[in-house]
Design a protein around this motif. Structure first.
Motif, PDB file in Angstrom:
ATOM      1  N   PRO A 123       0.832  -1.208   0.000  1.00 12.33           N
ATOM      2  CA  PRO A 123       0.000   0.000   0.000  1.00 12.33           C
ATOM      3  C   PRO A 123       0.862   1.252   0.000  1.00 12.33           C
ATOM      4  O   PRO A 123       1.879   1.331   0.680  1.00 12.33           O
ATOM      5  N   GLY A 124       0.455   2.225  -0.800  1.00 14.11           N
ATOM      6  CA  GLY A 124       1.182   3.480  -0.877  1.00 14.11           C
ATOM      7  C   GLY A 124       2.327   3.473  -1.859  1.00 14.11           C
ATOM      8  O   GLY A 124       2.869   4.528  -2.188  1.00 14.11           O
ATOM      9  N   GLY A 125       2.752   2.293  -2.306  1.00 15.48           N
ATOM     10  CA  GLY A 125       3.836   2.212  -3.274  1.00 15.48           C
ATOM     11  C   GLY A 125       5.140   2.778  -2.760  1.00 15.48           C
ATOM     12  O   GLY A 125       5.897   3.390  -3.513  1.00 15.48           O
ATOM     13  N   ASN A 126       5.435   2.543  -1.455  1.00 18.74           N
ATOM     14  CA  ASN A 126       6.654   3.091  -0.861  1.00 18.74           C
ATOM     15  C   ASN A 126       7.206   2.102   0.158  1.00 18.74           C
ATOM     16  O   ASN A 126       6.692   0.989   0.325  1.00 18.74           O
ATOM     17  N   PHE A 127       8.273   2.505   0.845  1.00 17.09           N
ATOM     18  CA  PHE A 127       8.910   1.610   1.809  1.00 17.09           C
ATOM     19  C   PHE A 127       7.984   1.286   2.971  1.00 17.09           C
ATOM     20  O   PHE A 127       8.016   0.176   3.514  1.00 17.09           O
ATOM     21  N   GLU A 128       7.155   2.237   3.374  1.00 14.17           N
ATOM     22  CA  GLU A 128       6.203   1.962   4.450  1.00 14.17           C
ATOM     23  C   GLU A 128       5.219   0.874   4.034  1.00 14.17           C
ATOM     24  O   GLU A 128       4.782   0.061   4.849  1.00 14.17           O
ATOM     25  N   GLY A 129       4.876   0.852   2.732  1.00 15.46           N
ATOM     26  CA  GLY A 129       3.995  -0.184   2.230  1.00 15.46           C
ATOM     27  C   GLY A 129       4.630  -1.562   2.299  1.00 15.46           C
ATOM     28  O   GLY A 129       3.947  -2.566   2.556  1.00 15.46           O
ATOM     29  N   ILE A 130       5.941  -1.641   2.062  1.00 15.28           N
ATOM     30  CA  ILE A 130       6.647  -2.918   2.211  1.00 15.28           C
ATOM     31  C   ILE A 130       6.636  -3.341   3.673  1.00 15.28           C
ATOM     32  O   ILE A 130       6.339  -4.500   3.999  1.00 15.28           O
ATOM     33  N   GLU A 131       6.953  -2.382   4.550  1.00 20.46           N
ATOM     34  CA  GLU A 131       7.004  -2.699   5.979  1.00 20.46           C
ATOM     35  C   GLU A 131       5.649  -3.210   6.482  1.00 20.46           C
ATOM     36  O   GLU A 131       5.590  -4.102   7.333  1.00 20.46           O
ATOM     37  N   ALA A 132       4.579  -2.697   5.920  1.00 20.26           N
ATOM     38  CA  ALA A 132       3.240  -3.123   6.347  1.00 20.26           C
ATOM     39  C   ALA A 132       2.962  -4.581   6.000  1.00 20.26           C
ATOM     40  O   ALA A 132       2.070  -5.192   6.591  1.00 20.26           O
ATOM     41  N   LYS A 133       3.717  -5.149   5.061  1.00 20.08           N
ATOM     42  CA  LYS A 133       3.470  -6.521   4.616  1.00 20.08           C
ATOM     43  C   LYS A 133       4.572  -7.493   5.053  1.00 20.08           C
ATOM     44  O   LYS A 133       4.605  -8.633   4.587  1.00 20.08           O
ATOM     45  N   LEU A 134       5.443  -7.063   5.939  1.00 23.48           N
ATOM     46  CA  LEU A 134       6.525  -7.953   6.364  1.00 23.48           C
ATOM     47  C   LEU A 134       6.007  -9.189   7.091  1.00 23.48           C
ATOM     48  O   LEU A 134       6.576 -10.279   6.953  1.00 23.48           O
ATOM     49  N   LYS A 177      16.635   7.621   4.092  1.00 25.26           N
ATOM     50  CA  LYS A 177      16.268   7.423   5.496  1.00 25.26           C
ATOM     51  C   LYS A 177      15.094   6.445   5.622  1.00 25.26           C
ATOM     52  O   LYS A 177      15.032   5.644   6.564  1.00 25.26           O
ATOM     53  N   GLY A 178      14.194   6.516   4.664  1.00 26.73           N
ATOM     54  CA  GLY A 178      13.105   5.551   4.646  1.00 26.73           C
ATOM     55  C   GLY A 178      13.602   4.141   4.406  1.00 26.73           C
ATOM     56  O   GLY A 178      13.068   3.169   4.969  1.00 26.73           O
ATOM     57  N   LEU A 179      14.635   4.008   3.581  1.00 21.71           N
ATOM     58  CA  LEU A 179      15.205   2.685   3.318  1.00 21.71           C
ATOM     59  C   LEU A 179      15.921   2.161   4.561  1.00 21.71           C
ATOM     60  O   LEU A 179      15.832   0.961   4.872  1.00 21.71           O
ATOM     61  N   GLN A 180      16.633   3.030   5.275  1.00 21.79           N
ATOM     62  CA  GLN A 180      17.262   2.604   6.520  1.00 21.79           C
ATOM     63  C   GLN A 180      16.223   2.046   7.495  1.00 21.79           C
ATOM     64  O   GLN A 180      16.423   0.991   8.112  1.00 21.79           O
ATOM     65  N   LYS A 181      15.114   2.747   7.615  1.00 23.52           N
ATOM     66  CA  LYS A 181      14.047   2.304   8.525  1.00 23.52           C
ATOM     67  C   LYS A 181      13.492   0.946   8.105  1.00 23.52           C
ATOM     68  O   LYS A 181      13.229   0.073   8.942  1.00 23.52           O
ATOM     69  N   LEU A 182      13.316   0.748   6.797  1.00 20.74           N
ATOM     70  CA  LEU A 182      12.800  -0.529   6.307  1.00 20.74           C
ATOM     71  C   LEU A 182      13.784  -1.656   6.586  1.00 20.74           C
ATOM     72  O   LEU A 182      13.385  -2.747   7.041  1.00 20.74           O
ATOM     73  N   VAL A 183      15.062  -1.436   6.333  1.00 30.24           N
ATOM     74  CA  VAL A 183      16.067  -2.474   6.570  1.00 30.24           C
ATOM     75  C   VAL A 183      16.085  -2.848   8.049  1.00 30.24           C
ATOM     76  O   VAL A 183      16.137  -4.039   8.401  1.00 30.24           O
ATOM     77  N   ASP A 184      16.027  -1.862   8.921  1.00 26.63           N
ATOM     78  CA  ASP A 184      16.013  -2.125  10.363  1.00 26.63           C
ATOM     79  C   ASP A 184      14.795  -2.969  10.735  1.00 26.63           C
ATOM     80  O   ASP A 184      14.888  -3.904  11.538  1.00 26.63           O
ATOM     81  N   ALA A 185      13.650  -2.651  10.144  1.00 26.16           N
ATOM     82  CA  ALA A 185      12.422  -3.408  10.420  1.00 26.16           C
ATOM     83  C   ALA A 185      12.525  -4.839   9.899  1.00 26.16           C
ATOM     84  O   ALA A 185      12.052  -5.783  10.547  1.00 26.16           O
ATOM     85  N   CYS A 186      13.146  -5.017   8.751  1.00 22.13           N
ATOM     86  CA  CYS A 186      13.331  -6.363   8.195  1.00 22.13           C
ATOM     87  C   CYS A 186      14.206  -7.201   9.110  1.00 22.13           C
ATOM     88  O   CYS A 186      13.899  -8.365   9.409  1.00 22.13           O
ATOM     89  N   HIS A 187      15.301  -6.626   9.574  1.00 23.58           N
ATOM     90  CA  HIS A 187      16.205  -7.373  10.448  1.00 23.58           C
ATOM     91  C   HIS A 187      15.519  -7.741  11.761  1.00 23.58           C
ATOM     92  O   HIS A 187      15.790  -8.810  12.327  1.00 23.58           O
ATOM     93  N   ALA A 188      14.638  -6.891  12.229  1.00 21.15           N
ATOM     94  CA  ALA A 188      13.903  -7.202  13.456  1.00 21.15           C
ATOM     95  C   ALA A 188      13.012  -8.418  13.281  1.00 21.15           C
ATOM     96  O   ALA A 188      12.654  -9.079  14.268  1.00 21.15           O
TER      97      ALA A 188
END
Length: 597
Positions: A123-134, A177-188
């Protein structure tokens, strides 16, 4: 010094900005910054470098470079382009409050990769949208996501291979900065992150590199024009530019691996190939950080030198995509044999792919009209990445049809089994796990009308080789982009839900079974019966083995002998929407069985 031992561009640290610029032809260089367009002249150093330090440029300060009083230009090493490829660059402090200090990416043998495109995945076509589907990806069982290129491109719709700022992350996705946040969320969530990067060419719109220096050479031609300069005059700084880009992704963004696009188009006849030098620098970083970072390449040369170690006089890449597995699998499944598929005969070639990795490893290739490839005898299974679909093989079809449109449900499951039971690293393409019906088409959003029209004509010409009828969707149309988005509401409905459950179970089996999870080519043997269209894959040795039987025919087939062991998985089982599990010494059409022998 011929190069600098730091990232080019503007680096913010401890309240100061250090500015490094390579502009060897300039007689004067300055940075214009801030909303008042203040000017700071740079000091000229050796080999075309310019340098300055200042405390006036902070995180978020807009700036451009001015060479010899010409028009101001964005920074070729910009970290952020908030107003797109033609706008000012913006300084970025890459300091981030990481929470992944205990993270360590697993060996490639444990990777189960999920390729996705940021703009059409969530959703949103951005990094936050990826994070929402992790959580969906974790439940699916994949262990790594591979993000298609995010380097700044024109507009907001693009596959990413037209990027013109390799250091800048697309503004509409969320920036670096959005990509950094996504990578951190993925590693979590115990997910590794692979980033697709393009070091073989740069896009046409917003490409200001020629104004700065010899980033290109006319020694070689590529499908995109003059090659990037990796071995001609001035190449030291160009090589440094791309090496520092890799190190930035690993060091500052915590990306775990890079997938490098079409490295066969990296032209370098120098004493040390660019990829070998890159590997050396990454190994040095690994030693410094204590973390492992992987280098994965796309290469269509079937040349094991790319993945042989530096000690064995190779380029040292950790793994590569092998399209030939895909081609042989698609033809085995009944796909068309136009274009490059014409080189593949189906099940016999798929058998060879299981045994030898490369289908063409020295024999004559009719499509290429020459003998092609080398043997990968000593390369391990974790050095090869296989798939039944990816962005290229879907999106480079004229209409962008996925397997869900081209093959029935039983065949889709069979192809999934062929990939996930292989002795190689498997990769899924987004939406495959629930048979997403939306096509994934080629789309761009160039602002130059002439360039947009050239892209349209280029797509049409591209499909002449495939003798495709009809017209390709307009890559500039917003509808083409919107119609390529995933439909997440389908994951719980009908056959889509069945397919999702199927993928989860199959991935779980691969991850937990001690033989399937070990990618040992030395104890892998495949044979086939072309008349029956049966493929027999043995994983393991005489003491303990897993057998995989695949039936690519449309008929129930008689097996040489009844199954003698515990059945671990049968794709024809009714719980997966199939006609019923195979019994006795028969196997259902378009199905596979995995069993302990």
């Amino acid at each position: 010094m011929r190069t600098i031992d730091t990232r080019p561009g503007v680096t913010i640290a401890n309240g100061n900005a250090s500015i490094w610029l390579w502009a060897p032809k300039a007689k004067q260089a300055a940075v214009q910054f801030g909303h008042d367009n203040e000017i700071l002249f740079l000091d000229e150093l050796e080999y075309g470098y310019w340098y300055a330090e200042t405390d006036k440029i902070k995180d978020g300060t807009p700036y451009r470079f001015v060479l010899d009083d010409e028009e101001p230009l964005p920074d070729p090493a910009s970290l952020y382009q908030p107003d797109g490829v033609h706008g000012a660059s913006q300084a970025v402090d890459l300091t981030y409050d990481w929470t992944d200090s205990q993270w360590a990416t697993p060996p490639l043998a444990e990777y189960i990769i999920y390729e996705l495109h940021t703009g059409t995945f969530g959703p949103g076509g951005n990094f936050e949208g990826i994070e929402a589907k992790l959580d969906h990806l974790v439940e699916l069982g994949v262990t790594a996501i591979e993000i298609m290129p995010v380097a700044q491109f024109p507009g907001e719709r693009n596959w990413g291979y037209d990027g013109v700022f390799p250091y800048a992350v697309q503004n509409s996705y969320g920036g670096i900065k959005g990509l950094q946040k996504l990578v951190d969320a993925c590693h979590a969530k115990d997910l590794s992150v692979i980033l697709d990067v393009v070091y073989n060419h740069l896009g046409p719109e917003g490409n200001y590199f020629g104004s700065y220096g010899a980033y290109f050479t006319d020694k070689y031609q590529t499908p995109w024009g003059n090659a990037i300069n990796f071995d001609d005059a001035g190449c030291d700084a160009v090589r440094h530019y791309f090496i520092q880009n890799t190190l930035m992704w690993f060091r500052d963004v915590h990306v775990d691996a890079l997938r490098m696009d079409a490295v066969h188009a990296i032209k370098d006849l120098g004493t040390k190939h660019f990829l070998a030098e890159l590997k050396e620098k990454v190994d040095e970083l690994n030693e410094q950080t204590g973390r492992k970072h992987h280098l994965i390449v796309e290469c269509d040369l079937n040349d094991p030198r790319f993945i042989n170690s530096l000690a064995d006089h190779g380029f040292g890449m950790d793994a590569q995509w092998i399209d030939e597995f895909h081609h042989a699998l698609r033809v085995s499944a009944g796909g068309d044999r136009t274009g490059y598929y014409s080189d593949f005969n189906g099940i016999a070639d798929l058998t060879k792919a299981y045994n030898d990795a490369y289908v063409y490893d020295g024999q004559y290739s009719p499509h290429r009209d020459k003998h092609f490839g080398g043997k990968a005898t000593n390369n391990t299974g974790d050095q090869f990445i296989v798939f039944s679909q990816n962005h290229d093989q879907v999106g480079n079809r004229m209409l962008g049809e996925r397997s869900s449109e081209l093959f029935d449900l039983e065949t889709q499951k069979l192809m999934a089994g062929a990939v996930l039971a292989s002795p190689y690293v498997p990769m899924l393409f987004m939406g495959e796990e629930y048979a997403e019906p939306n096509r994934f088409m080629y789309f761009v959003s160039h602002t130059d009308p002439e360039l947009a029209e050239a892209v349209r004509k280029g797509r049409k010409a591209e499909f002449e080789a495939f003798h495709a009828d009809g017209e390709a969707p307009d890559p500039m149309a917003v509808e083409t982009f919107n119609d390529s988005k995933l439909q997440w509401d389908l994951t719980g409905k009908g056959d889509h839900a069945v397919m999702l459950s199927f993928y989860k179970a199959l991935i779980a089996l691969r991850k937990k079974h001690p033989i399937l999870q070990k990618l040992d080519r030395k104890v892998t043997k495949a044979t086939c019966n072309e008349e029956q269209q049966l493929l027999f894959l043995q994983r393991g040795d005489d003491k303990a083995a897993v057998q995989v039987i695949m039936n690519f025919s449309d008929q129930m087939q008689q097996l040489p002998a009844p199954l003698a062991g515990e059945t671990l998985f049968d794709s024809a089982d009714q719980k997966w929407g199939g006609p019923g599990a195979s019994k006795g010494s028969t196997i259902q059409p378009r199905s596979f069985i995995i069993y302990n022998s």
